[in-house]
Scaffold this active site. Sequence first.
Site, short mmCIF file in Angstrom:
data_model
loop_
_atom_site.label_atom_id
_atom_site.label_comp_id
_atom_site.label_asym_id
_atom_site.label_seq_id
_atom_site.Cartn_x
_atom_site.Cartn_y
_atom_site.Cartn_z
N THR A 1 -5.38 -6.78 10.93
CA THR A 1 -5.69 -5.51 10.26
C THR A 1 -5.17 -4.32 11.05
OG1 THR A 1 -7.73 -6.55 9.45
CG2 THR A 1 -7.58 -4.15 9.28
N HIS B 1 -2.25 -5.35 1.55
CA HIS B 1 -3.55 -6.01 1.36
C HIS B 1 -3.28 -7.46 1.00
CE1 HIS B 1 -7.54 -6.97 -0.26
NE2 HIS B 1 -6.87 -7.61 -1.20
N ASN C 1 -1.98 0.32 6.69
CA ASN C 1 -1.42 -0.91 7.27
C ASN C 1 -0.57 -1.72 6.29
OD1 ASN C 1 -3.49 -1.86 5.74
ND2 ASN C 1 -4.65 -2.80 7.40
N TYR D 1 -12.32 -2.04 -3.94
CA TYR D 1 -12.86 -2.16 -2.58
C TYR D 1 -14.38 -2.10 -2.54
CZ TYR D 1 -8.35 -2.08 -0.14
OH TYR D 1 -7.12 -2.40 0.37
N LYS E 1 0.82 -1.21 0.00
CA LYS E 1 0.00 0.00 0.00
C LYS E 1 0.86 1.27 0.00
CE LYS E 1 -3.99 -2.17 2.26
NZ LYS E 1 -4.93 -2.11 3.43
N PHE F 1 -15.53 3.67 6.79
CA PHE F 1 -14.19 4.14 6.42
C PHE F 1 -13.93 4.06 4.91
CE2 PHE F 1 -13.90 -0.32 7.83
CZ PHE F 1 -13.38 -0.92 6.69
N ARG G 1 2.57 -6.17 9.26
CA ARG G 1 1.85 -5.04 9.84
C ARG G 1 2.41 -4.65 11.21
NH1 ARG G 1 -4.12 -6.92 7.68
NH2 ARG G 1 -4.19 -5.58 5.84
N GLU H 1 -9.47 -10.88 -7.55
CA GLU H 1 -8.53 -9.77 -7.35
C GLU H 1 -7.30 -9.88 -8.26
OE1 GLU H 1 -9.77 -8.90 -2.69
OE2 GLU H 1 -7.75 -9.59 -3.14
N ARG I 1 -1.98 -14.21 4.75
CA ARG I 1 -2.71 -13.54 5.84
C ARG I 1 -1.91 -13.65 7.14
NH1 ARG I 1 -6.85 -10.18 4.51
NH2 ARG I 1 -7.35 -10.35 6.71
#
Length: 140
Positions: free
Chosen positions: A93, A117, A114, A51, A11, A59, A104, A128, A87
């Site tokens: 998150t 993704h 964070n 998204y 990100k 948010f 993270r 995706e 993950r």
Amino acid sequence: MALERTLSIIKPDATRRNLTGAVNAKLEGAGLRIVAQRRVRLTTAQAEAFYAVHRERPFFRDLVTFMVSGPVVAQVLEGENAVARNREVMGATNPANAAPGTIRKEFAESIEANSVHGSDSAENAAIEIAFFFSGLDIVG
Ligand code: GDP
């Protein structure tokens, strides 16, 4: 366990701090192979589309604004159990809740910024991956 693929995005908070290589080292260290990678600057429409499942979340607008605030690095990761493994190495998150050693925990700035993704299921991974890559871009 079958060989799987998942979609990862580094990100804007991480690209801004020149952490692409550091994140990639974590991914590779977790046994994930980066089989496609491209650095892109998303448009607002593209971030909204990516998204779309979060459209109703409070948010959503902030998240889209953040995701277009700088370049991102989209990648396809391949490995045994790649969705779950990614993950795991990403961490929770909210970095405050992320386990030691996770991306993270080490790099995230906030619950929003964070750093990464990762697809949350094999089904979403396929959707995706197709958002960012064509079959010819992925070299396993
Ligand atoms: P993930 O699967 O761990 O990325 O988490 P989610 O799918 O629940 O949320 C998607 C992304 O939205 C997160 O990675 C964050 O960047 C952002 N996000 C999640 N929860 C919040 C929140 O409470 N506030 C804000 N500002 N952003 C959030």
